[in-house]
Each structure stands twice: as C-alpha cells, then as structure tokens.
Design a protein around this motif. Structure first.
Motif, mmCIF file in Angstrom:
data_model
loop_
_atom_site.group_PDB
_atom_site.id
_atom_site.type_symbol
_atom_site.label_atom_id
_atom_site.label_comp_id
_atom_site.label_asym_id
_atom_site.label_seq_id
_atom_site.Cartn_x
_atom_site.Cartn_y
_atom_site.Cartn_z
ATOM 1 N N UNK C 196 -48.322 57.499 87.204
ATOM 2 C CA UNK C 196 -48.136 56.013 86.901
ATOM 3 C C UNK C 196 -46.594 55.569 86.506
ATOM 4 N N UNK C 197 -46.337 54.365 87.514
ATOM 5 C CA UNK C 197 -44.853 53.839 87.184
ATOM 6 C C UNK C 197 -45.232 52.612 86.646
ATOM 7 N N UNK C 198 -44.921 52.291 85.404
ATOM 8 C CA UNK C 198 -44.865 50.961 85.075
ATOM 9 C C UNK C 198 -43.702 50.031 84.634
ATOM 10 N N UNK C 199 -43.565 48.849 85.457
ATOM 11 C CA UNK C 199 -42.410 48.101 84.813
ATOM 12 C C UNK C 199 -43.047 46.709 84.409
ATOM 13 N N UNK C 262 -53.510 57.436 81.507
ATOM 14 C CA UNK C 262 -52.062 57.470 81.840
ATOM 15 C C UNK C 262 -51.414 56.104 82.088
ATOM 16 N N UNK C 263 -52.393 55.168 82.429
ATOM 17 C CA UNK C 263 -51.705 53.854 82.489
ATOM 18 C C UNK C 263 -51.880 53.328 81.027
ATOM 19 N N UNK C 264 -52.783 53.518 80.451
ATOM 20 C CA UNK C 264 -52.626 53.265 78.924
ATOM 21 C C UNK C 264 -51.419 53.582 78.107
ATOM 22 N N UNK C 265 -51.274 54.929 78.450
ATOM 23 C CA UNK C 265 -50.068 55.253 77.794
ATOM 24 C C UNK C 265 -48.756 54.824 78.468
ATOM 25 N N UNK C 266 -48.839 54.696 79.730
ATOM 26 C CA UNK C 266 -47.326 54.083 79.993
ATOM 27 C C UNK C 266 -47.216 52.624 79.667
ATOM 28 N N UNK C 267 -48.422 51.992 79.720
ATOM 29 C CA UNK C 267 -48.381 50.445 79.132
ATOM 30 C C UNK C 267 -47.592 50.488 77.519
ATOM 31 N N UNK C 268 -48.248 51.427 76.906
ATOM 32 C CA UNK C 268 -47.744 51.302 75.516
ATOM 33 C C UNK C 268 -46.253 51.823 75.077
ATOM 34 N N UNK C 269 -45.883 52.909 76.157
ATOM 35 C CA UNK C 269 -44.642 53.359 76.317
ATOM 36 C C UNK C 269 -43.710 52.351 76.768
ATOM 37 N N UNK C 270 -44.170 51.809 77.723
ATOM 38 C CA UNK C 270 -43.091 50.830 78.588
ATOM 39 C C UNK C 270 -43.031 49.558 77.403
ATOM 40 N N UNK C 271 -44.088 49.196 76.782
ATOM 41 C CA UNK C 271 -43.792 47.955 75.645
ATOM 42 C C UNK C 271 -42.749 48.545 74.569
ATOM 43 N N UNK C 272 -42.834 49.747 74.206
ATOM 44 C CA UNK C 272 -42.099 50.374 73.335
ATOM 45 C C UNK C 272 -40.517 50.095 73.608
ATOM 46 N N UNK C 273 -40.394 50.628 74.906
ATOM 47 C CA UNK C 273 -38.795 50.470 75.362
ATOM 48 C C UNK C 273 -38.213 48.945 75.518
#
Lengths: 157, 799, 275
Positions: C196-199, C262-273
């Motif tokens: 998953x790549x999230x922006x 994985x999308x949920x984790x990516x979204x949480x992580x992206x929000x954190x950055x």
C-alpha cells in the motif's frame, strides 16, 4: 560482439556472444571461477560481484552491459601477498562459512553493504544481506562476521 | 579401544578448542574448485530433455531437428540408451521382502512418471548450444492421470505406474507388544489423536549438482567428478549400473557446496555422463540449473503422520501409536524407502514410554522421488511426538515443560533399553531442558504472554518447546543388516607420517561443508603431538581413499573420526616401540608429550615423533621384525548408534491481524557428547536450526492437481534469508557417549530435528487461548489468519 | 539458464534507441537495468530478436527539483533514488519505496523507468508513482507525450506505452509529509503479497500493489476518506471492487483482507507523518 572489461585491475578485450551473461564471462572467458551460479532467478546472490564498487548479481547482467566497466570479484579481494581482506578474515574468524559456495557472493555483498553502511546495526546487516542465500550457516556467524568487520577499523574505503 | 582422544590431549591440546577452520582460505578466496569450475578441454555439455507431464505415455521422441543444430554432437532417446545399462538405477534399501520397486532407468522408455523425468539427452559443444537443442527435441506424450495427493495415491485411485498392481511400495511395522498398546489405550485417562502433514521440501543446497566424466583413453579408466556426498558408494553403484568394472572408475568429489542428503544418491545424470563418455570417448559434463534441480534432485519429507498418545491422569504417557503414509515419489532412489524407518524407533521421543506401535506404508506418487534430507526420518518423528506432547499438555491444562519433565527418561536410567528396541547410550534430558528454560527466561515469557493476552494485544507471544533425542552415527553394520540395508556402517582411516614429520590422514568420510579437515587434523594433532597444520587430510577421491562409506546421518565424527583416532593410536603404538628401542627403555615407561617420547620424569632426554618417522622411513636401524615407516590403518564399526539430545525453545510474535509470524528469539541447548571443535558444533547447530525453521515457516514443494511443481525457482521456493531469521542463543550440556572411544555424538542434523516442532509449537501456543490447536506447515501468514478466523467468530480483519 | 540468442545494440541517445525500436517494435525490447527483462529471457519466457541497451544513454539519470514537482530521469537507479536528497526531502515516499525494491544488488542496477515500463502489478514503484499522481513522459516517433499515472497502468505487464515509445521522465508532485508505504511479504527479498502506498496531502490517494492484474487505486478507501471516514472505516473499503489473484503465496480472499489491514496501518502512519 567485442567487450573490454577491467576485472580486478586487469583489462582485457574479448569477442563474446551477445547473450553471454556477465557471470559466464567472468568464469569462462576470464577463468575466474570463484564467482558461483546458484540460481536462475536473481534470488540467491552467489554470483554477486562489484561493478564500479557496487554489488550486482552477475547472472542478471549481460557481459555486454559490463563493457568498459570495472568489476571486482572475490579473486580481487585478498592482497597480492595472499593476506585476506578484512571481510574475508572476519568470515574466517567467526566461522561465517561452511560449504563456501555462497561465500564469494556473500563477501562481495558485504563489501558493498559496508561501503553504504559503515557502522551497521544487526538489523541493517540482516536487511543488507537479504539478496544472498546461505543454506549452511543459518546466517548467525555471517552476521557476526559482518559486524566484526565493520567495527574492526580496518575497512578503509 | 581403551585410549581416548581426550586422554591424548595433553600433547598439543587443540581438541576441544574453537580452532579456526583450515578449509576457509581456499573457499574465501575463490580458489576452491567445485565441479562446475573444472576446466576440461574437449568436454561435451549434456542437456536433459525432461517430461513436462507428471504422468504420460511417451509415444514418440524425435531428435532429428536437434541433431542438426549448431554444435550438437549427439541426441539420444531412452531407447537409444537402453543398451548402456547393466541394471536399473539402484535402491539400496529394500525395507521389506515384498517391497515393490518400479524399474527406474536414467532415461525413461515408454512412460514418464514425474515432471522432470528424463526422456532424452542432447550433447553439444557448449551449454547454451545443448540447451538450444534440447528445446528442439520433439516428444509426443499421451498425458495420463497422475497420482499427486499422497492420501489419494494410497487409496490407489490413480496408479502412478501403468504396470504396477498398486501404489503401495511396502508396509513396515514395529509393534513389539500389540496387546500392551491396546491395554494402554483402553486404560488411558487421557488420549490425544493428532494428524500432522510433513510437507515436501526441496533440499536446495546452494551448489546445484554437477557431473563431469573424463575417460582415460589408454587405461580404460573413467574419472567421475561429481558434487556428491558419497564418492565411494557412487563408484560401486555406477559400476554395477553402467556395467563398468568398479576398479576402472575413480570418483572425485571436489569442493561440494552443501548436500543435506540431496547429494547422498545415485542420479541419472551421473550414469548418463559415464555412459555417454564411454559411448563417445569424450569427456561429458552436466551442470544442473536451479529450476532443473527443483525437479531432478530428490525432495525430502512428504509424510502424513497419525499419532496417538495414551496417558494417565497425571500426564504420564503409557503408549504411543503411530501410522505413517510416506511419499516415495515416482521411484525409489538410493535409500528412499528407508527414510521413514530411520525415524520409526523415535516416535516416543525423550519419554519413558512402555508401549509402542509404529506402522508405515510407502506410497508411490507422480512426483519427484523423495530421499534422505537433513535428519531423514528423525525430524518427522520428533515433530510428531513434540507436537503431540503439546496437544496432551493443552488437554491436561498442564505446562508443556512440566509435562515433558514428568515423562523424561531419567538420567539414572542410561543405558536405556527403549520400547522400540534401541539402547540409548547416555543422556540427561532434564538438565538440557532446565538450561534451555533458564537461557530463554521461560517464566518471564509466560508472564508477558499472559499480559499481552489480557491487554488484547494484536501481537501475541508464543513459546514453543521441543525436547529431542535422535539416533545417528549410522550405524552398526549388524543393525543395518537387520533393517535390510545392503551396506555396512563402518568407516576406515589411515594415518601415516612422511619422512619430514608431516602427517597424512586418509579417510572414507566425505565432507561438503562440515569442516572435516579441521576436525580430523585436530584429533590427529593431539594424538601425535604435532601442529594441526602439519596434518594433511586426504578425502573424497576414491583414488586416494579407496574404501569408505562417506558422509550422511551425522556419522562422520562418531564413526569416521573414531577410525582416525584408532589408526593414530596404532601409529603411536608403533612409534613407541621404536622410541623404546632408541632410548633403551621399556615401551610402557615412555610417555608421549608435545610430540616427544621420553621416559616418564625425564622429559629432556626424549626423542621426537618426527625423528622417529624419519628413522622409520630410512629403516637403517629398526628393531627386529619392525616394518619400515610409521603408518597405521583402522576400520571402525560402531557398536551402537549415538543419541544426541537437547531442548530448543522458540519465541514467536504473531500478528493476529495479518497472521504474520516473527521468530523473535531462539534458544537451543544441545548435548552431542564431547566436542572436538565447539566452533564447528555451533555452526552445525545454527544451520540446522535455520533449515528446521524453514520447514516450519517458509518452505514447501507445492504441486498443482496435475502434478506440476509450482516452486521451481528460489523466487517461489522460500529459502529464508538473513533478514528472515534471528540470531540464535546456544547452550550445551556434555554427556559423553560411552559407545565410542571419543565419547562423541553426531550434531549435523540436531538443529533441524529440534527446531521445526519448537517453532510450530510456539505459534500454536500463541494462539491456543483462541482455540487454535494445529497449523499445517509451512505456517504461512494466511494459514495463521485462517486459523484465527476458524477458531473464533471474531473476524481477523481491521478491529 | 541462458537466454535465447538475440542481437544486442547499445544506444547512445534516445533518438538512436527510438530509431532502432521503430524498425521492428514487436520483437525489439529496451534494456535498461535489465532486472525485469533478463530474468524472463533467462527462463526463455521472453525471446526478443533485438535488445536495445539504453543503459548508457546520457542525461536520463537524475532527480531534480522542478519547482512544483520533482522530475526523475527514467534511468535513475533505485539506489540513487533512495539516497537522493531531493527525493528524501520532497517525495520521501518515493525514496523510501525505492529502498524497498528487491534487494541491494537489484537496487544497484534496476531503474525506475524499467520498473514502471514493465508494468508488473507486484512491483512497488508503480504503486508509489500512482499514489503520487505522477506524470510519465514518453518519447516516440510521434514526439513526446505526457501520460497520467492513472492512465499508464493498463493490465498485467501492460502499460500505455506504445511498443515504439520509451519512457524518459517521471514527474511527481511534492509530498514531503503525509505519506506511508506498507509492504507485506514472506521474505524480505520477495515481491509484495500486498502493498500500500498512501499520500494524504491534497486529495488522499491510496495505491495498491498486487491487488489486481495491474497497479491500482483503492477507490473505495479514497471515497470514504473524502467523505470524512476515519482510517479504520476507510480501510475497510480498501478492496471494494477489486479482484486480486490467488497464487502460491496468497489467496484472493487473504489479499483482500490484508489490503484492509495494511491500508488502515498506512493511513494511520501517513497521518502521523503529517504531525
């Protein structure tokens, strides 16, 4: 086709088939059989050599692509008097090899890894070697050898 | 046989030290030569045309196009080659009198029986030309139904061989007292009945196989270079199968890049290179490719195991009942049928069990033949009993460590006569367990596990134990006879001193990564009092070492090393007589220390063993009747197996959302008796653990329903890399074996035997509170995720 | 294995490569790093008649700050992208993903252009450029054209590139924060089972690895995010409408499940950055 390749400091020119892989060139044309072939899918890393100082899998390059380049193989690591390179010596000291088939590729991968990460953590060593398979050692002593080589202070880039 | 190496090590004192390997410099510098590295002028390259069908009638093979291609010298079918074979390919282990063994020729004639079965060969001037031409061989097949699934095959739904009466190769039983077993199950307070699947594994030694046969035109001799574990056995078998007098074959195994059992075989390509070199009077070579190796080199494991335990209310196991289905694959290779039998005696593990029943049925399938793979029978046995013990512990609500403790064969019971008919040499199983639990911090882990569970963590902790005992040093020849194995179990050695005081050791053991040169020179250095570097070890060449039984089954040290020690003792005995003659002393008054014989108490007036070697060489003045030279030989036939043991503990984290399993810690406590070189022992255990973990979590030779192998490359067959494994914490206890003078046991397979059940037990342990009781290997993330979903109604997804 | 025979030509310029390509586009292949093509050729799954080596065409290996976007030369190797200061500062997602491709040896040779042009749904970089709403620049006999990443990945090993075109540059919008990449595989060197790549900067874009026959976006998740859903609820729709394949390493059902995690984790992580 004609290729000119510098291997371990020696430059030679040869006519080769276009489809000849770099690893075959090194083994069959240059007679440097230390570089091994362990798979056919760029998976095992036994064929790893340095191309302009960076690790590459010589089974996934054509000899033609190495035309004009500088290659270092395992045979180019020890000093001319036979003194092992600090990475080779660390593998010896830490029993980082058993059958020795993956070893040349492993040593070359480590050379490149330590250039990029001179002071790696254990995790960085393990990740840095993810492209090299070994079936004998369980990697434990290889990792110890790499950490020891990195911290020996003998690796001058 | 009273002398021991350990008594000798007052002299040089290297035995027991972590001496660095003498093999390393050549391997580290690229100087070592593997078969593929040999330069053989004029050699033809062989490519093998292989069946793309699991089961097919070969209706025609047309090599005409291939013959016309550049560089091609010959293209031959099975029929063309049929006259080359004096007998079919050998199976050396007819485990029962009625065992079925379909005819197995190096190139199939009418019927291809697995994907990869050879149907034609092409010889050309280069490997590329041979491969180009092999692709142009036109084979017509009539595809036949294939026996793929082991249990289906056992029911004879589809026959793996057209002419066979059934798929059953044999049924083998070990039921010392059927009534006792029946009674134990009738009286049991608790029983468990488990079914485990040992998936097929691809050994995947990093060096694929290679063969090169060079005919010697004037002597009629053939030099066979092969990446084999068994040059001696291979020579005999090549001679018998290809009809070449044995003495005309010299087999040389140069550097061999790992074997793990996969090079303990007699392969079609070895026979083909020999027969073609004979036919064409030219060197013929073959280099296996990885995708070819996946099909053409034997697989390991491949069993369905039914195991039942009967226990009393306190958890004391009263009986073990086992039935196996063992997948032979399409043909019986060298020891294929015997592999399950090597485990047959060990299904009660480390436990004092009074009643025992074992049966095994070997079954043919249309898949690559199986054969010995690291551990061969013992990993399977250990897996079954150790998984079943955890199942019993869960059923009893007992800690798995406590259950094991309660059932261990006590340290005071050795030598222990097992219910299966073995005599376990020595052991202290509880000591190894205690040490392992201490190293891993067992109690703290249990607390953390409980904490994570009560916190509702999505990363759960699991702790898995495996206490193992195995039998190795295969084997006393008389025992092998009782198991219908056609060879013996001895090993032979010669030790000689050269005029300059240097030493040569000739051994029939055949290293392929184990560091024999180092270990053998350590033993001999201590015996003779010379530096290890002065000891040259000659091996793996039937021209130099004509007799031997090679390396497999963790036998090299306990059998081959013992032979070397005995030969060295004999050499010392002779040197002592010569020294006594020179010093005008009684032999029994002399002691050998630091390579000097001297009268006890007067070391300054001694004579060096090197000097004696020179005097024995010149033979100018020897005692009456003494032959020149210092040389002695010994052949050692062990009186018993050796029985290494230990306890391993795996700690895993399981991500309940994805099913991912991370092996976060691993402790292995092993007891292999006395250690010649603990550095090498550590390395053997490390590698063994990794291979066992690989079976638990990563590897499987997968087939589709038509019998196509899906995992032909190292991109699909998941040999773990450094990033997939942790460092290992090792511990050791030392309980010498009384059955050989070195007091040693094998260690080459122990790690593999111990680790697989430890890891799977850990994953099940992590999830047991959710109701998960079993996970099929390899324990993939998907399987874990499904098990959680199946065990509990809570979906494993985002929560 | 040894590839079937072919003719090898080394191009000195884009024009020369395009000229050779146009002679017989269907049996001519461009060779950049070779780490997608050569493995197929060794297994003889690809047998081009002519191989045009563009690996030394000058001027196509760069990572440049181009004001409103970052421009990356198609021959930029993964390792060079991974350590590029410009990429790390302005498109850290891309630098990070470049460091996740294959193994170090592969990253030393493989190029971003080669990876994208290969169009493998299991590759990581296509998902990254899709999430970054990249523009791909292709040169061909009909001149230069720009292709939106959304239009570029067409199917399994199939892209919008015509057989006679060559990918020369990748332009990605700057996204210094609000990004994440999740890769799930069994061994580190392997292709992702799901990635998953999230922006999240600008319109949230979530791209998926190995969730279909081509690299694609998690439209369900993006819609839910646009509608204000929290990461968990948005992630629950990650596999909406998608039909991933079942293979040796994972079933379709499991891939769909993994995508939600994985999308949920990516979204949480992206929000954190984003801080």
């Amino acid at each position: 086709m004609r290729v000119t390749v510098t291997v371990n400091g020696t430059t030679e020119t040869h006519d080769v088939e276009a489809r000849m892989l770099l690893v075959q060139y090194l083994r069959e044309v240059r007679g440097l059989t230390g570089t091994n072939i362990g798979c056919d899918t760029t998976s095992c890393g036994a064929c790893t050599v340095l191309l302009d100082g960076e690790s590459v899998k010589s089974c996934t390059l054509l000899a033609a692509q190495a035309d004009g380049e500088e290659i270092t193989t395992i045979e180019g690591m020890a000093a001319p008097d036979g003194t092992l390179h600090p990475i080779q010596e660390a593998f010896h000291q830490h029993h980082g090899l058993q059958c020795g088939f993956c070893t040349p590729g492993m040593v070359m991968a480590v050379a490149s890894l330590l250039k990029e990460h001179p002071d790696p953590s254990e995790a960085e060593v393990r990740e840095g070697l993810e492209g090299n398979l070994c079936r004998c050692t369980g990697y434990h002593n290889i990792v110890q050898a790499v950490l020891s080589a990195a911290h020996s202070g003998e690796l001058v880039p | 046989m009273s002398a021991t190496v350990l008594e000798g090590h007052g002299t040089a004192g290297v035995v027991g030290t972590r001496m660095l390997r003498r093999e390393d410099p050549a391997l580290l510098s690229g100087e070592a030569r593997f078969v593929h590295d040999l330069v053989v002028p004029g050699a033809l390259h062989m490519a093998v045309v292989r069946s793309p069908y699991a089961h097919a009638r070969i209706t025609s093979v047309d090599v005409s196009v291939a013959l016309g291609m550049p560089g091609v010298v010959a293209a031959l079918t099975g029929a063309d080659l049929a006259g080359e074979w004096a007998s079919p390919m050998p199976c050396a282990w007819p485990v029962t009198a009625d065992m079925q063994s379909p005819e197995h020729l190096p190139v199939a004639l009418r019927e291809a029986c697995y994907v990869g079965d050879a149907v034609a060969v092409v010889l050309a001037g280069s490997q590329a030309e041979a491969q180009d031409a092999a692709a142009a061989v036109a084979v017509d097949y009539e595809e036949l139904p294939a026996a793929v699934d082991l249990e289906d095959a056992a029911r004879d739904g589809v026959l793996a061989h057209l002419d066979a009466p059934s798929n059953r190769a044999y049924t083998w039983e070990l039921i010392p007292d059927p009534e006792a077993v029946r009674r134990a199950f009738d009286d049991a307070a608790v029983t468990v009945k488990e079914r485990y699947v040992q998936q097929r594994l691809i050994p995947a030694a990093m060096e694929p196989r290679g063969v090169c046969v060079v005919p010697q035109p004037f002597g009629g001799e053939y030099v066979v270079y092969s990446s084999t574990q068994i040059p001696h056995i291979l020579r005999t078998m090549l001679g018998m199968t290809a009809g070449v007098p044995e003495e005309r074959i010299r087999v040389i195994a140069p550097s061999v890049g790992g074997g793990f059992g996969s090079k303990l075989d007699v392969y079609a390509e070895e026979l083909l290179c020999l027969a073609l070199a004979r036919r064409l009077r030219r060197p013929v070579r073959w280099s296996e490719e990885r995708s070819e190796a996946a099909q053409a080199t034997i697989h390991g494991r491949g069993q369905v195991q039914d195991i039942e335990l009967a226990a009393d209310a306190d958890g004391r196991v009263k009986a073990v009942r086992v039935h196996l289905l063992a997948d032979m694959g399409a043909y019986l290779q060298l020891v294929t049928p015997g592999v399950p039998i090597l485990g047959a005696f060990l299904y009660h593990g480390t436990y004092d069990v009074p009643a025992y029943s074992f049966t095994c049925t070997g079954v043919f399938t249309n898949k690559t033949p199986t054969d010995a793979y690291r551990g061969a029978g013992r990993p399977e046995a250990t897996y079954a009993i150790e998984r079943a013990m955890d199942a019993l512990a869960r059923k009893l609500g007992m800690d798995p460590a406590e259950l094991r403790r309660r059932n261990f064969i006590g340290a005071d019971k050795f030598p222990y006569s097992s219910v299966a008919g073995l005599v376990f040499d020595s052991g202290d199983y509880e000591a190894a367990l205690d040490k392992a639990l201490g190293l891993v911090g067992y109690e703290a882990l249990r607390q953390e596990q409980a904490q994570r569970r009560s916190d509702g963590a999505t990363k759960l902790l699991g702790v898995g134990l495996s206490s193992y005992v195995e039998m190795c040093g295969l084997a006393p020849s008389r025992v092998l006879a009782s198991l219908h194995y056609v060879a013996g179990g001895w090993e032979t050695a010669t030790v000689r001193m050269l005029p300059t005081g240097k030493v040569q050791v000739v051994t029939g053991a055949t290293p392929h990564g184990q560091g024999h040169v180092t270990s053998w020179s350590m033993i001999v250095a201590d015996k003779l009092g010379v530096p290890p570097d002065d000891v040259e070890v000659l091996h793996s060449d039937t021209g130099l070492s004509p007799l031997g039984l090679d390396t497999y089954g963790s036998r090299s040290l306990s059998v081959g090393g013992t032979a070397i020690a005995l030969a060295a003792d004999r050499l010392v005995d002779k040197a002592r007589l010569l020294a006594a003659y020179r010093l005008e002393a009684a032999p029994e008054d002399l002691e050998l220390s630091d390579g000097q014989f001297a009268v006890r108490g007067t070391p300054s007036t001694g004579i060096g063993i090197g000097t004696l070697a020179f005097e024995a060489f010149t033979a100018h003045d020897l005692p009456e009747g003494m032959e020149p030279n210092l040389e002695a030989s010994a052949t050692y036939d062990p009186t018993n197996f050796t029985f290494p043991f230990g306890t391993h503990v795996a700690v895993v984290e399981v991500d309940t959302e994805t099913g991912r399993v991370d092996l976060v810690r691993y402790v292995g406590v092993d007891d292999c008796g006395n250690q010649i070189n603990p550095l090498i022992v550590d390395g053997q255990v490390h590698g063994g653990i990794a291979q066992g973990v690989a079976q638990a979590l990563y590897e499987e030779a997968s087939y589709d329903e038509r019998g196509n192998l899906l995992t032909t490359t190292l991109a699909d067959y998941l040999v773990p890399a450094a990033s997939d494994l942790p460092s290992f914490t090792l511990g050791r206890t030392v309980t010498p074996s009384p059955s050989n003078p070195l007091g040693v046991k094998g260690v080459g397979e122990a790690g593999t035997i111990a680790s697989t059940p430890a890891v799977v037990n850990a994953v099940v342990d992590a999830l047991s509170h959710l109701g998960v009781e079993d996970l099929e290997m390899p324990v993939t993330p998907e399987r874990v995720w499904r098990s959680i979903g199946a065990a509990a109604p809570v979906p494993g997804g985002a929560r | 294995m040894i590839p079937a025979s072919f003719e090898y030509r080394r191009a000195g310029s884009v024009e020369e490569a395009l000229g050779w390509l146009s002679e017989d586009p269907d049996s001519t292949k461009l060779l950049a790093g070779g780490h997608s093509l050569l493995p197929l050729m060794k297994l003889r799954l690809a047998t081009p008649g002519v191989l045009v080596d563009v690996g030394r065409v000058p001027g196509l290996s760069y990572v440049r700050d181009a004001g409103d976007h970052v421009a990356i030369g198609a021959l930029t190797r993964h390792r060079d992208l991974e350590i590029s200061e410009v990429a790390r500062a302005s498109v850290p997602l891309l630098a990070h993903v470049a460091g996740q491709v294959g193994d170090p040896q592969v990253r030393h040779r493989g190029t971003i252009g080669g990876s994208l042009a290969h169009g493998d749904p299991a590759s990581d970089l296509p998902a990254a450029v899709l999430a970054l709403d990249a523009t791909l620049v292709a040169d061909g006999p009909r001149g230069r054209r720009e292709i939106a990443a959304d239009d570029f990945f067409r199917g399994f090993l199939e892209t919008a590139l015509e057989p006679d075109e060559m990918l020369t540059e990748i332009r990605v919008r700057k996204a210094p924060s609000g990004w994440a990449f999740q890769k799930f595989n069994r061994r580190a060197q392997d292709w992702a089972i799901v990635g998953v790549a999230a922006v999240l900067d600008g319109d949230p874009r979530v791209a998926l690895v190995n969730m279909g026959s081509t690299t694609l976006r998690a439209r369900g998740t993006e819609e839910a995010l646009a509608a204000g859903a929290d990461p968990t609820d948005a992630a629950a729709r990650a596999a909406d409408g998608l039909e991933p394949s079942s293979d040796l390493h994972a079933s379709a059902e499991y891939r769909r499940h993994l995508a939600t995690v994985l999308v949920r984790r990516a979204l949480v992580e992206a929000a954190a950055t984003r801080g």
